[in-house]
Design an enzyme around this catalytic site. Structure first.
Site, PDB file in Angstrom:
ATOM      1  N   ASP A  95       0.861  -1.179   0.000  1.00 43.02           N
ATOM      2  CA  ASP A  95       0.000   0.000   0.000  1.00 43.02           C
ATOM      3  C   ASP A  95       0.906   1.240   0.000  1.00 43.02           C
ATOM      4  O   ASP A  95       2.131   1.154   0.107  1.00 43.02           O
ATOM      5  CB  ASP A  95      -0.981  -0.015   1.182  1.00 43.02           C
ATOM      6  CG  ASP A  95      -2.209   0.857   0.896  1.00 43.02           C
ATOM      7  OD1 ASP A  95      -2.139   1.703  -0.026  1.00 43.02           O
ATOM      8  OD2 ASP A  95      -3.227   0.720   1.588  1.00 43.02           O
TER       9      ASP A  95
HETATM   10  C1  BGC Z   1      -5.083   3.197   0.107  1.00 42.75           C
HETATM   11  C2  BGC Z   1      -5.286   2.138  -0.953  1.00 42.75           C
HETATM   12  C3  BGC Z   1      -5.137   2.747  -2.323  1.00 42.75           C
HETATM   13  C4  BGC Z   1      -3.783   3.423  -2.424  1.00 42.75           C
HETATM   14  C5  BGC Z   1      -3.509   4.025  -3.779  1.00 42.75           C
HETATM   15  C6  BGC Z   1      -3.851   4.030  -0.124  1.00 42.75           C
HETATM   16  O1  BGC Z   1      -3.812   5.125   0.710  1.00 42.75           O
HETATM   17  O2  BGC Z   1      -5.025   2.564   1.373  1.00 42.75           O
HETATM   18  O3  BGC Z   1      -6.538   1.541  -0.787  1.00 42.75           O
HETATM   19  O4  BGC Z   1      -5.290   1.760  -3.293  1.00 42.75           O
HETATM   20  O5  BGC Z   1      -3.742   4.461  -1.451  1.00 42.75           O
HETATM   21  O6  BGC Z   1      -4.261   5.143  -4.014  1.00 42.75           O
END
Ligand code: BGC
Length: 721
Positions: free
Chosen positions: A264
């Site tokens: 993530d």
């Molecule tokens: C979130 C994810 C997301 C990623 C990319 C993160 O802050 O937890 O769910 O896919 O950002 O945008």
């Protein structure tokens, strides 16, 4: 490209080039765009070198940007390895459908697939190769603002919705330009943070993890999802991106997953903040050894992985395997032959918000709305001449919810627009009354709103939560309607009893007082682009509500976590909704049960459950039980009902839940019509995580019931031999 060619490409790459394939950058580093950044930016490193080696980017806006990013990279990369372009498309790209929690309320896997299919088409022409969807974190606590992104508190519902999304998004053949690969997230148990606070630590027994949290990720992988994203949180002490047990043992060995693992946002860097890595280099070591292939935006792999491989700390073979997984995905998507994949500026213009897509979004918004309560107020009559539309959401366009694209709210239909399109002659008075911001205390508009309520034949009181109050990083410790909305509600409901409340919000709210005062409550969640049209059709009876709660609504926030499939105790309260009962498991000041339980939802018609029959009362493990439930539409209009099947294992070697959904089906019934719904129950559905750490069933008596959580009807038993 053949497998041999792919291997030859890998063999020809330098360590640095290989590392590059595992680096994901933010598109904003290379092009100007308005996309929201969800976490701290990684170190801004020399963009030109990154551009040359990087394997993927995330967060771009449209086909033109997608092509520009690809062109720029391919011109610089001597190996000409196309970029993977990734984007969060969670509930639609330009045509936004209801938030996932609302889609869960539809209990309709086919409708979910139809919406995901529409999002796939719009994403493909935008140039998306991978979407960070579906999010299938079981969530049992609405303080956590990301409950909006999941389908349910219920593992089976979550699993079926997630799998439907994967199948519809990926299609049969990823090399076709109209298909998009799915990244399931957030592995694992991100939805169980202590105190409901986003990013907080998660502590779960292996039984709860296996039974309530892991099944939905597994279902999405079984449906073919090509990528998975470890969660931000520490699970039982180890942050997921560094959790070898989770990723090597469970994911790769037990489940045989051979797709791509992507961290993530900055999660590799956060290993240092968590305090499990000495420094960023150590964080890279931990993530790589745990099996995380791609480092999202932190650029930590870019900075340190090459050294770690050269020093033998991370075996080069491990690097090769990770890179090969990424190259295989690019190859499967056909990017070596067609690096733009589906990106197409002309098709974008035709598809985005086209009538067919709006129609799907409107239907989805109608089918995911939940009629919580109705004392004969709804549907409103067409004979009403003057209606007052009151409340902070009475004339609001921000109705699409978190994870919609920048500016997507501008395309949403407001409530007055929807009502006027349906009933052009209806006189509407619109009064906001007050705001809905947390901490907002301005009550100066309430008197005028009360005047408007008095002067109208009927009132639609539109309350809720501002769009930005649920979503990532939006946890709340109180769940009442924010701002002075309850003051407004008390006064408006006293001024005109012919008032229907309509709610726009992203999470289950604490509605206990509102429920006592209001004769009708329609929960719309964030319905998306077609919000106002769907709401108008529901309010005026052109559509009949059929949604059922995908997560229960609390009486008090103090009840959380509040799973409907809670475990039995040694001192259950005799009547769960009665007064407190000394020395039983109960609260002194609040009943045990939710205000509205999982699976609840009314219709403008009524249904009666006439019988539940089993074709056998004794079953051998290799056999199955056929359950038949007879339902009649006893009202005067056509309607849809979600027939739910619950299981209880009253005696087992470990404590079992008091109720557990094991199947569901949505049916349509004309007035007076009777339908029989048949379910098949197999031994596999009777299994649980036993004392010896494996899934198995035990012989004995089982109960099957229908109805909805905490309100079960027509129980029958059978014996597993
Ligand atoms: C979130 C994810 C997301 C990623 C990319 C993160 O802050 O937890 O769910 O896919 O950002 O945008």
């Amino acid at each position: 490209m053949t497998t041999e060619k792919l291997q030859a490409l890998l063999d020809s790459m330098t360590i640095r080039e290989k590392v590059g394939q595992l680096v994901q950058c933010n598109a904003g580093q290379f092009i100007q765009n308005d996309m929201e950044i969800t976490g701290p930016e990684g170190e801004l490193l020399p963009a030109e070198d990154l551009n040359r080696v990087m394997g993927s980017v995330l967060t771009f806006e449209d086909a033109a940007q997608a092509k520009a990013l690809q062109d720029r990279h391919l011109a610089a990369d001597p190996k000409k390895i196309p970029l993977l372009l990734m984007l969060d498309v969670i509930h639609g790209l330009r045509t936004t459908y209801p938030i996932p929690l609302a889609m869960g309320c539809s209990f309709d896997d086919d409708l979910m697939a139809e919406c995901a299919d529409m999002a796939r088409k719009e994403s493909a022409v935008c140039g998306v190769h991978v979407t960070f969807n579906p999010m299938v974190d079981t969530a049992r606590d609405a303080r956590w603002g990301r409950i909006l992104e999941t389908s349910s508190e219920e593992p089976l519902l979550n699993s079926r919705m997630g799998a439907a999304v994967v199948r519809a998004t990926q299609g049969e053949d990823l090399s076709r330009p109209e298909n998009v690969a799915c990244c399931v997230k957030h592995f694992a148990a991100y939805g169980a943070p202590e105190g409901g606070r986003d990013y907080n630590t998660v502590d779960l027994s292996e039984r709860t993890l296996r039974e309530a949290y892991l099944p939905a990720y597994k279902a999405c992988l079984d449906a073919g999802a090509r990528l998975i994203m470890p969660s931000f949180n520490a699970l039982n002490g180890i942050p997921s991106v560094a959790n070898r047990w989770l990723m090597n043992r469970v994911l790769r060995e037990e489940w045989g997953f051979n797709g791509v693992v992507i961290s993530d946002y900055n999660a590799v860097g956060e290993l240092v903040t968590h305090g499990v890595a000495e420094n960023l280099k150590d964080a890279v070591r931990l993530s790589m050894l745990a099996g995380c292939d791609i480092d999202m935006v932190r650029n930590a792999y870019y900075l340190y992985l090459e050294d770690l491989v050269r020093d033998g700390v991370v075996p080069e073979e491990m690097l090769d395997q990770a890179v090969l997984r990424v190259l295989k995905l690019k190859n499967e998507l056909g990017l070596f032959e067609n690096p733009y994949h589906g990106a197409d500026e002309e098709a974008e213009k035709k598809l985005y918000l086209c009538p067919a897509h709006r129609e799907i979004a409107r239907r989805a918004a109608e089918e995911s709305a939940v009629l919580l309560k109705n004392e004969g107020i709804l549907p409103l009559s067409d004979r009403i001449r003057k209606a007052a539309l009151i409340g902070p959401f009475a004339d609001e366009r921000h109705l699409v919810g978190f994870w919609s694209r920048p500016g997507a709210w501008k395309d949403a239909v407001t409530l007055p627009e929807g009502i006027q399109a349906l009933l052009p002659d209806l006189e509407l008075i619109i009064e906001r009354g007050c705001g809905a911001e947390i901490g907002d205390t301005d009550e100066s508009g309430i008197d005028r709103a009360v005047e408007a309520a008095r002067s109208a034949d009927a009132v639609i009181l539109a309350l809720g939560e501002p769009e930005n109050d649920s979503g990532e990083g939006r946890s709340r410790a109180t769940l009442t309607l924010p701002g002075p909305q309850m003051t407004l509600a008390r006064r408006v409901l006293a001024a005109n009893p012919n008032t229907a409340v309509i709610l726009f919000n992203g999470r289950p709210l604490e509605l206990t007082e509102l429920d006592e005062l209001a004769p009708a409550i329609l929960e719309m969640w964030y319905p998306g682009t077609e919000a106002g049209n769907a709401a108008a059709r529901l309010l005026f009876g052109r559509a009949n509500p059929c949604g059922k709660l995908s997560a229960g609504l609390p009486r008090s926030v103090g009840q959380y976590p509040m799973p409907y499939n809670r475990m039995n105790t040694g001192r259950p309260k005799p009547q769960p909704d009665s007064q407190a009962f000394p020395f039983t498991s109960c609260y002194l000041d609040t009943p045990n049960l939710p205000l509205y339980s999982f699976g609840h939802g009314l219709s403008y018609t009524t249904f009666s459950y006439e019988s539940l029959t089993l074709d056998r009362t004794v079953m051998r493990p290799e056999e199955s039980v056929r359950v038949t439930i007879r339902v009649r539409n006893t009202g005067s209009g056509a309607g849809k009902e979600v027939v739910q099947l619950y299981l209880r294992d009253p005696v087992a070697s470990v404590v079992r839940p008091v109720q557990q959904l094991i199947d569901y089906r949505k049916i349509s019934l004309e007035p007076g019509e009777v339908k029989e719904v048949a379910f098949t129950v197999t031994e596999e559905q009777l299994r649980f995580w036993d004392f010896d750490c494996s899934f198995r069933s035990e012989p004995g008596t089982f109960e099957l019931s229908t109805g909805y959580a905490d309100h079960l009807l027509l129980t029958r038993t059978f014996v597993l031999q």
